[in-house]
Design a protein around this motif. Sequence first.
Motif, short mmCIF file in Angstrom:
data_model
loop_
_atom_site.label_atom_id
_atom_site.label_comp_id
_atom_site.label_asym_id
_atom_site.label_seq_id
_atom_site.Cartn_x
_atom_site.Cartn_y
_atom_site.Cartn_z
N ASN A 65 3.68 10.79 -11.62
CA ASN A 65 3.80 9.37 -11.37
C ASN A 65 4.38 8.63 -12.56
O ASN A 65 5.16 7.69 -12.41
CB ASN A 65 2.43 8.79 -10.99
N PHE A 123 -0.76 4.70 -9.76
CA PHE A 123 -1.00 5.97 -9.08
C PHE A 123 -1.18 7.10 -10.09
O PHE A 123 -1.77 8.13 -9.79
CB PHE A 123 0.13 6.30 -8.11
N PHE A 162 -3.83 8.64 -0.33
CA PHE A 162 -4.39 8.20 -1.60
C PHE A 162 -5.78 7.62 -1.42
O PHE A 162 -6.71 7.95 -2.16
CB PHE A 162 -3.46 7.17 -2.25
#
Lengths: 588, 225, 91
Positions: free
Chosen positions: A375, A425, A508
């Motif tokens: 990320n 993230f 997620f």
Amino acid sequence: MTTVAATSQAAHGQHDDRSFLRKYIFSTDHKIIGIQFLFVSLFFLLVGGILAMQMRWQLGFPGKPMPGGGILPDTMAPGGVILPEYYIQLVTMHGTFMIFFAIMPLLVGVYANFLIPLKIGAHDMAFPRINMASFWLAFAAGLVMLASLFVPDGASRAGWTQYVPLSARHDLSGASYGQELWSISIILLGLSSILGSLNYITTVINNRAPGMTWFRLPLSIWSLFITAILGLLALPVLSGAAIMLLFDQVLGTHFFDPGAGGQPLLWQHLFWFFGHPEVYILILPAMGMVSDLIANGSRKPIFGYHSMVFAIVAIGFLGWIVWGHHMFVSGMNPTLGSSFMVSTLIIAVPSAVKTFNWMGTMWRGNLQFHVPMLNAVAFVAMFVIGGLSGIYMAATPVDMFIHDTYFIVAHLHYVLFGGSLFALFGAIPYWYPKMFGRMMSERWGKVHFWLTFVFYNLVFFPMHILGMGGAMRRIYDPTQYDFLKPYQPLNVFISICAFLLFATQFIFFVNFWWSLRRGKVADQNPWHDNGLEWTLPNPAPHGNWTRVPTVYRGPYEYSSPEVAEDYLPQTRKLPTDREPASAPVAGH
Amino acid sequence: MTHATATVDEMRPPFPAERGLDVYNLKLGMWVFLASEVMFFSALIGSYVILRFGAAGEWARPGVVLNIPITAFNTFLLICSSVSMVKAYAAIADGDQRGLRLWLGLTILGGATFVGVQVFEYLHLVERGFTPAGIRDGSELAALVANGTLPAATAGLYGSTFFTMTGFHGFHVTCGVVSMLYLYFTKVLPGKYSRQDYRGIETVGLYWHFVDLVWIILFTIVYLV
Amino acid sequence: METAHKRPNYILIWVYLALLTAAELGLAFQLPISRNWKLALLLFLAVWKALLVALFFMHLKFERWNLRIMALIPIPLALIFMAAAMSEHIW
């Protein structure tokens, strides 16, 4: 008289017998407050996403009944067909919730609170009770903003930028209470932010552990510190402006009313004078955390640590004199516009320095592509794209054409989603073990990352093309214009990819919530990081340390020749290290 | 785990890693907060300056609408309360509890009177027809608008800016008075401050001086210009 | 604990403040000078009073230089904002 600093914080390292209410709900512990911000902000991120999905439905399939739209009232979406009056509320509230109640609190409310005392070696923030007040104010502000969706005539309809006269006059916008609630919510949020900022600033200046000099601070802390200064000085201007707007709305004042000598452009100047530092508030913490993640994932020190610090400071400083680039087409003084163009082009330089330094960090590193690293690297790539489109917009003549088009929408989503959200993230799974004692699933994190990365680019990159083609922001039905009809297939494509992108986020969310109870129990330092927080057990106890640690080096000593391991914690004392000038006195 | 029993100096910053700013948390926090307050008042006062500078017509002359003598007295009162505040600080720095009680009490009295006078001023102005929305029809001031003494074009702005700036200043004064009252009864009267630790007094003092400072600027540019 | 310095004479500062206020009042109403000069002088007097309060009552004169810088930072920001917005009306 020996001057021994007392830590006048609440009992630390002692038996913790607070009630459930004091421990988890009305807590003054910075870690709990950070986690409270996390839960609440993730909720608002979801709200912002749901609003966006409705927008994408209308843009992709204008005039068609939306699946599930039956639950909406007839004044907003009769038969599930979104009305223009409702569409503009979606636009306004999507921006408002995402910026003020999702990204800002996720970056600052969560990570400034959670990381600062841990990474500088303090027991807690300088003012724990003010910290608690800051959270509950933000929470109240969020409730007020949410309420505005459900009042008669619905939410504000003036865009998140609330330009007057649309925002000040009910007869023009069609909204009533919703407009006032927007102003009130923002005033509350401003106060929350200011209180938070003063805590972060005081704590970083005064409460660093012995040996934690300014240039041994991790870049995440540097960026949060500069962000706090930006917030401290910018939010009051927004509060002042929102107060004046509220007074125009309810007291009949004339600040922005041209009929009585007021100046509509004054609102824009006030808003963007706040608004531009605000966008740096939204990116700097992300940059700082990405630096920590990339150094860790590369097993190398950050390339050019000092220049990284100076770049953060430069961005924070220059960010005050570029606000007019949001107003190039407003009719403001053209000479002023030119000066803003120059300053805006200059501010690209420190960001570029940072980009090259991230690449320099990764170069010939022992790259570990764990989920946070993936990320973080995506952040760098996406931020470069967002920054490049920024160069286009900085040039006033170009901006004359692309202002208020989807080109701008593409830019802002590349820096806010491609930038800030990807950084989050990465940050959330990274510090998850320290928060909750468990790891998020690495496998599902990778699935989430790749799907998000692909769909996200498919959604937002085409918007550059749409914008160049002249597609305006915030309009309800692009097909009403002949010159936009050829672009409609692109809109449909974007919408479908957006639905898939949204669906992907459930991976997620499920990963996050499921791992709270069922995630792999985490080691104390699963990422082999050098920061102080990793010397504490998971989750970190109330009061953090019984004895404040001493710091002997900077945070990026990865692959150091001095030790066998590929990391060298800040607090580990080697035989060659000396005690810092102010050694801790017995009992700390 | 116990703390060291060495003497603690609360009035030094907690961890002198470097010399730094050399101030304890409460004082640093207050200065940081005051920086944000400067920005807040700058937004309000700056807007007033911008609006007045850009106004098409004339602005009302000083004294036509607002009562200068009463406000001049109020200004003097606030300055006196600032002096009594710093005398209170000096007293407790010397360990003089009686002096602290006297001077802080006078400060609270001065601040409360300031607010009272301002409320009275507001009521009087509204009665004469001056409101945040402008001049009320049929009022005493409306007659002045009619005969040209009070410019009509800028009267609305005048009201909007006046009440917002002085109103928020008055709100800040009120918060200061309430804070000082709270400290007075919970810490000053029971004698909890001493020569070794009077952080709360210094901190609230900074806030009070700031409020006075803002008024010094406001009085000049709102009433006298 | 006060930082080691001679304590200022607060009453003397109070006298200065009173005199400056009186000067402002006199200037605002009596002196027959042009409006622009009057404005400049009034602002000058107001800033002088503000500095007296900041330097002596708030002890900035006796604090470290970095605290003074911190206290001063908002001022250029406010001035930049006002200058930019006012430039709309100059040309």
